[in-house]
Write a protein that holds these residues in place. Structure first.
Motif, PDB file in Angstrom:
ATOM      1  N   THR A  52       1.015  -1.126  -0.035  1.00  0.00           N
ATOM      2  CA  THR A  52      -0.020   0.011   0.171  1.00  0.00           C
ATOM      3  C   THR A  52       1.035   1.244   0.110  1.00  0.00           C
ATOM      4  O   THR A  52       0.545   2.148  -0.894  1.00  0.00           O
ATOM      5  CB  THR A  52      -0.753   0.008   1.268  1.00  0.00           C
ATOM      6  N   LEU A  53       1.881   1.265   0.809  1.00  0.00           N
ATOM      7  CA  LEU A  53       2.874   2.683   0.952  1.00  0.00           C
ATOM      8  C   LEU A  53       3.510   2.732  -0.196  1.00  0.00           C
ATOM      9  O   LEU A  53       4.074   3.740  -0.759  1.00  0.00           O
ATOM     10  CB  LEU A  53       3.597   2.417   2.183  1.00  0.00           C
ATOM     11  N   SER A  54       4.124   1.534  -1.073  1.00  0.00           N
ATOM     12  CA  SER A  54       4.859   1.707  -2.212  1.00  0.00           C
ATOM     13  C   SER A  54       4.097   2.468  -3.306  1.00  0.00           C
ATOM     14  O   SER A  54       4.465   2.950  -4.157  1.00  0.00           O
ATOM     15  CB  SER A  54       5.287   0.439  -2.746  1.00  0.00           C
ATOM     16  N   SER A  55       2.785   2.251  -3.280  1.00  0.00           N
ATOM     17  CA  SER A  55       1.924   2.907  -4.282  1.00  0.00           C
ATOM     18  C   SER A  55       1.599   4.529  -4.241  1.00  0.00           C
ATOM     19  O   SER A  55       0.988   5.224  -4.885  1.00  0.00           O
ATOM     20  CB  SER A  55       0.610   2.237  -4.490  1.00  0.00           C
ATOM     21  N   VAL A  56       1.946   4.928  -2.793  1.00  0.00           N
ATOM     22  CA  VAL A  56       1.818   6.454  -2.648  1.00  0.00           C
ATOM     23  C   VAL A  56       3.285   6.960  -2.385  1.00  0.00           C
ATOM     24  O   VAL A  56       4.109   6.234  -2.164  1.00  0.00           O
ATOM     25  CB  VAL A  56       1.149   6.560  -1.498  1.00  0.00           C
ATOM     26  N   GLU A  57       3.388   8.132  -2.070  1.00  0.00           N
ATOM     27  CA  GLU A  57       4.399   8.823  -1.793  1.00  0.00           C
ATOM     28  C   GLU A  57       5.225   8.386  -0.295  1.00  0.00           C
ATOM     29  O   GLU A  57       4.285   8.628   0.509  1.00  0.00           O
ATOM     30  CB  GLU A  57       4.593  10.318  -1.898  1.00  0.00           C
ATOM     31  N   PHE A  58       6.243   7.708  -0.162  1.00  0.00           N
ATOM     32  CA  PHE A  58       6.640   7.153   1.127  1.00  0.00           C
ATOM     33  C   PHE A  58       8.221   7.586   1.482  1.00  0.00           C
ATOM     34  O   PHE A  58       8.991   7.275   0.421  1.00  0.00           O
ATOM     35  CB  PHE A  58       6.454   5.659   0.969  1.00  0.00           C
ATOM     36  N   GLY A  59       8.150   8.412   2.278  1.00  0.00           N
ATOM     37  CA  GLY A  59       9.339   9.125   2.689  1.00  0.00           C
ATOM     38  C   GLY A  59      10.255   8.290   3.502  1.00  0.00           C
ATOM     39  O   GLY A  59       9.908   7.230   4.023  1.00  0.00           O
ATOM     40  N   LEU A  60      11.403   8.685   3.538  1.00  0.00           N
ATOM     41  CA  LEU A  60      12.423   7.821   4.382  1.00  0.00           C
ATOM     42  C   LEU A  60      12.099   7.768   5.951  1.00  0.00           C
ATOM     43  O   LEU A  60      12.289   6.996   6.706  1.00  0.00           O
ATOM     44  CB  LEU A  60      13.772   8.400   4.244  1.00  0.00           C
ATOM     45  N   ALA A  61      11.425   8.817   6.268  1.00  0.00           N
ATOM     46  CA  ALA A  61      11.040   9.100   7.850  1.00  0.00           C
ATOM     47  C   ALA A  61       9.961   7.995   8.216  1.00  0.00           C
ATOM     48  O   ALA A  61       9.818   7.395   8.982  1.00  0.00           O
ATOM     49  CB  ALA A  61      10.368  10.435   8.051  1.00  0.00           C
ATOM     50  N   ALA A  62       9.206   7.856   7.093  1.00  0.00           N
ATOM     51  CA  ALA A  62       7.946   6.766   7.365  1.00  0.00           C
ATOM     52  C   ALA A  62       8.589   5.625   7.360  1.00  0.00           C
ATOM     53  O   ALA A  62       8.060   4.531   8.111  1.00  0.00           O
ATOM     54  CB  ALA A  62       6.868   7.013   6.146  1.00  0.00           C
ATOM     55  N   GLY A  63       9.678   5.264   6.523  1.00  0.00           N
ATOM     56  CA  GLY A  63      10.176   3.856   6.576  1.00  0.00           C
ATOM     57  C   GLY A  63      10.875   3.632   8.001  1.00  0.00           C
ATOM     58  O   GLY A  63      10.562   2.690   8.535  1.00  0.00           O
ATOM     59  N   PHE A  64      11.543   4.631   8.509  1.00  0.00           N
ATOM     60  CA  PHE A  64      12.013   4.475   9.790  1.00  0.00           C
ATOM     61  C   PHE A  64      11.126   4.355  10.917  1.00  0.00           C
ATOM     62  O   PHE A  64      11.219   3.503  11.854  1.00  0.00           O
ATOM     63  CB  PHE A  64      12.828   5.776  10.180  1.00  0.00           C
ATOM     64  N   GLY A  65       9.792   4.985  10.658  1.00  0.00           N
ATOM     65  CA  GLY A  65       8.867   4.672  11.725  1.00  0.00           C
ATOM     66  C   GLY A  65       8.207   3.542  11.835  1.00  0.00           C
ATOM     67  O   GLY A  65       7.893   2.896  12.817  1.00  0.00           O
TER      68      GLY A  65
END
Length: 194
Positions: A52-65
């Protein structure tokens, strides 16, 4: 519609690879049904979230979260062994690899195949023959526990009937006269000649 079929195909690769890792390798060798089921469910849920997240804009901070949330599960759950952690991480890694858009199918399948082959080889019983690790609770605190590690190894070898190759003290409880020790051992110890 093409994106849906690509997602479905990547999910099929994910499930097949995770099943090979968790049920084909881990469960057959280590037999922990609870961890196998947990790792499989984490894989499917991680794929769903990351897909789901890969189909929207997904920043580095969200990945760390996301990884911080996964770390909280570790803090809130019972301790698991190092080999279990490796397989658990493998199941999540497969979900991450398969859920990222943009990777070619050939690269995706090659990476997953190499990861599975590595897990199969590096956890194969023939690679490190006879060496095992186990956590034991001893019912009395030996005077050599801290003062004389070599003497304690000898005592553990005699008490357990295996060749203790190393140990690490996890906890000592003087009130109940208990010590929890993580030890590594190899073959059955030979009986001394009389």
């Amino acid at each position: 519609m093409e994106a849906f079929y690509e997602l479905l195909f990547r999910f099929a690769i994910n499930v097949a690879a995770m099943s090979a890792l968790i049920f084909g390798i881990y469960y057959r060798r280590h037999g922990d049904r609870t961890l196998a089921t947990t790792a499989a469910m984490f894989n499917v849920f991680a794929f769903a979230v990351l897909g789901t997240l890969s189909s929207v804009e997904f920043g580095l901070a969200a990945g760390f979260g996301l990884f911080a949330i996964l770390a909280l599960f570790n803090l809130r759950s019972e301790q698991i062994g190092r080999i279990e952690i490796a397989y658990f991480f493998g199941a999540i890694a497969i979900a991450v690899i398969c859920s990222i858009e943009g990777a070619s199918t050939a690269n995706l399948m090659a990476i997953v195949t190499f990861a599975l082959a590595g897990a199969y080889v590096f956890d194969h019983p023939a690679l490190v023959q006879g060496s095992r690790a186990v956590r034991v609770t001893v019912d009395r605190i030996d005077p050599n526990l801290l003062a004389a590690p070599e003497a304690m190894k000898k005592t553990l070898t005699e008490r357990l009937g295996v060749n203790v190759t190393g140990f690490e003290i996890e906890s000592v409880n003087f009130v109940n006269e208990l010590a929890v020790i993580q030890l590594t051992y190899s073959r059955v110890a030979e009986k001394p000649a009389k």
